[in-house]
Design an enzyme around this catalytic site. Structure first.
Site, PDB file in Angstrom:
ATOM      1  N   GLN A  41       0.622  -1.701   0.056  1.00 10.32           N
ATOM      2  CA  GLN A  41       0.343  -0.260  -0.181  1.00 10.32           C
ATOM      3  C   GLN A  41       1.195   1.256   0.003  1.00 10.32           C
ATOM      4  OE1 GLN A  41      -2.222   0.787   3.501  1.00 10.32           O
ATOM      5  NE2 GLN A  41      -4.069   1.724   2.454  1.00 10.32           N
ATOM      6  N   GLY A  42       0.446   2.144  -1.122  1.00 14.10           N
ATOM      7  CA  GLY A  42       1.308   2.816  -0.985  1.00 14.10           C
ATOM      8  C   GLY A  42       0.722   4.531  -0.967  1.00 14.10           C
ATOM      9  N   GLU A  75     -10.388  -1.556   5.315  1.00  8.46           N
ATOM     10  CA  GLU A  75      -8.933  -1.366   6.022  1.00  8.46           C
ATOM     11  C   GLU A  75      -9.301  -1.913   7.893  1.00  8.46           C
ATOM     12  OE1 GLU A  75      -4.256  -0.009   7.550  1.00  8.46           O
ATOM     13  OE2 GLU A  75      -5.851   1.073   5.344  1.00  8.46           O
ATOM     14  N   SER A 104      -5.160   7.888  12.887  1.00 13.10           N
ATOM     15  CA  SER A 104      -4.937   6.951  13.933  1.00 13.10           C
ATOM     16  C   SER A 104      -6.412   7.975  14.730  1.00 13.10           C
ATOM     17  CB  SER A 104      -3.853   8.699  14.217  1.00 13.10           C
ATOM     18  OG  SER A 104      -4.381  10.042  14.568  1.00 13.10           O
ATOM     19  N   ASN A 105      -6.769   7.075  15.732  1.00 15.86           N
ATOM     20  CA  ASN A 105      -7.730   7.086  16.439  1.00 15.86           C
ATOM     21  C   ASN A 105      -8.556   8.204  16.945  1.00 15.86           C
ATOM     22  OD1 ASN A 105      -7.061   4.396  16.739  1.00 15.86           O
ATOM     23  ND2 ASN A 105      -7.122   3.862  18.526  1.00 15.86           N
ATOM     24  N   GLU A 106      -7.304   9.459  16.707  1.00 18.67           N
ATOM     25  CA  GLU A 106      -7.322  10.842  16.995  1.00 18.67           C
ATOM     26  C   GLU A 106      -8.569  10.986  16.179  1.00 18.67           C
ATOM     27  OE1 GLU A 106      -4.785  10.146  19.778  1.00 18.67           O
ATOM     28  OE2 GLU A 106      -4.208   9.877  17.753  1.00 18.67           O
ATOM     29  N   SER A 119       0.690   6.650   2.948  1.00 16.03           N
ATOM     30  CA  SER A 119       1.405   7.382   4.147  1.00 16.03           C
ATOM     31  C   SER A 119       2.727   7.949   3.486  1.00 16.03           C
ATOM     32  CB  SER A 119       2.163   7.128   5.226  1.00 16.03           C
ATOM     33  OG  SER A 119       0.851   6.374   5.819  1.00 16.03           O
TER      34      SER A 119
END
Length: 398
Positions: free
Chosen positions: A126-127, A244, A383-385, A129
């Site tokens: 996976q590209g 995902e 992220s969870n945030e 980030s």
């Protein structure tokens, strides 16, 4: 919903157990249980066993080579695989890019790529980030400029899981730098053997080579490898991320880890008694187990609601948050059980062929390595945030 399995579902569970007992290679199951390294050949060997049985693409339509299983059957299969010690499937091909190709791809793309995913001929990574564009994915900088019948791609991706094994990468690239961030992004399929693609390893804290940096230097990608419309790749990206994040709940892996935690705690002594008999520690386990039961029911309910071909949507963010927190909590409790035996460990202990003396106990290197690795769960996949922001906007309408 009825939380009890029907007679037909129990019969299916027995079928899965019999299959796993007969089909999982003994050396691979031992590696999983002991926390040893699995190499590419191990994953491909297990994938091909599943493909021969027709059980590899559990969530694909039957006409594309899928199983036709219900949500509950898929849940049973994942749970039994984790409990037995079968390797977790590498999701980038079968569970991530494949659904995108099915929904947004051309007929030619479907005919070419889907059979190669089933056969294991293509290993995908996976590209998404980039440095400076992780949770804020829409700020990515990698560029793709149209040049005749090719895009010329330049830029960098990072944290590319198992990119050292991959021959294909699906990428988000910016094709219109003047457009609003999400509207100027496209979804490309890139052959890793193309000149200008460079993979550089990132060695993680526990000494493992799981993630990588990927560099693109004037990489020419055929226009035919564009999925969906140019500048509308964000639609593909969001569709993929819901799949995902739902998978990141990791229910089956958490249940297997919790069973191992209880087993070890029943043998580890504190003041002459098993730690599992300590009421405070039992309370900590009970709290995690109740949360796990709740998210299991939520996962089944959400997946059942979209079984007709939809996507989980913002609800997948709930599963991602709680699933990652539960898996981290279980690994934290395991470290409390093992105490000084959790660390240190030698890198060579993670090799299956290692026959020397262990540095920490007879529980293998798994607890220490997993503890470090699972710290990232609350960050990757958004992220969870960020997930809380999605929930506030899409569900709570704040």
């Amino acid at each position: 919903m009825d939380i009890n399995y029907t007679p037909a579902e129990l019969e299916f569970r027995d079928e899965v157990r019999a299959f796993l007992s007969a089909a999982v290679p003994e050396d691979i199951a031992a590696k999983v249980r002991l926390g040893k390294h699995l190499d590419k050949a191990d994953h491909l060997r297990w994938q091909r066993v599943l493909a021969r049985r027709g059980w590899y693409a559990a969530n694909w339509p039957v006409e594309q080579g899928g199983t036709g299983w219900s949500v509950v059957q898929r849940h049973i299969f994942e749970e039994e695989c984790a409990a037995f010690g079968a390797p977790r499937l590498i999701s980038f091909g079968v569970n991530m890019v494949a659904p995108v190709i099915m929904k947004f791809g051309t007929e030619a793309q479907k005919a070419h790529y889907l059979p190669r995913i089933l056969s294991g001929e293509d290993w995908w990574c996976q590209g998404y980030s980039e440095p400076g564009a992780g949770s804020d994915l829409a700020s990515l900088k990698s560029r793709a400029v149209l040049d005749g019948d090719h895009y010329v791609v330049n830029g960098q991706k990072t944290w590319t899981t198992l990119g050292q094994h991959a021959n294909m990468i699906f990428c988000l690239v910016r094709t219109d730098p003047q457009a609003q961030q999400q509207r100027g992004i496209s979804f490309l399929l890139i052959d890793m053997a193309t000149p200008g693609v460079t993979v550089r390893p990132i060695i993680t804290l526990e000494g493992d080579h799981e993630v990588n940096e990927v560099f693109f230097d004037n990489v020419r990608v055929p226009v035919a490898n564009l999925v969906g419309e140019e500048n509308k790749g964000w639609t593909c990206a969001k569709f993929l991320l819901t799949h995902e994040r739902t998978g990141q709940a990791g229910i089956a892996q958490s249940k297997a880890a919790l069973a191992q935690l209880k087993s070890v705690a029943s043998r580890e002594l504190r003041n002459g008694l098993p730690l599992l008999d300590d009421p405070l520690f039992r309370l900590q386990i009970a709290e995690v187990e109740m949360q796990l039961m709740a998210i299991e029911m939520s996962t089944l309910r959400i997946l059942a609601a979209v079984q007709g071909g939809g996507v989980p949507g913002a609800q997948s963010s709930i599963l991602k948050i709680k699933g990652s927190e539960i898996r981290q909590a279980i690994s934290h409790l395991m470290r409390k059980v093992l105490g000084v035996h959790a660390l240190p460990f030698a890198e060579e202990e993670l090799d299956y062929a290692f026959a020397g003396e262990l540095l920490h106990s007879d529980y293998s290197a798994a607890p220490a390595g997993q503890y470090f690795n699972l710290r990232k769960l609350s960050i990757y996949g958004g992220s969870n945030e960020i997930q809380k922001n999605i929930i506030a906007k899409m569900i709570l309408e704040l």
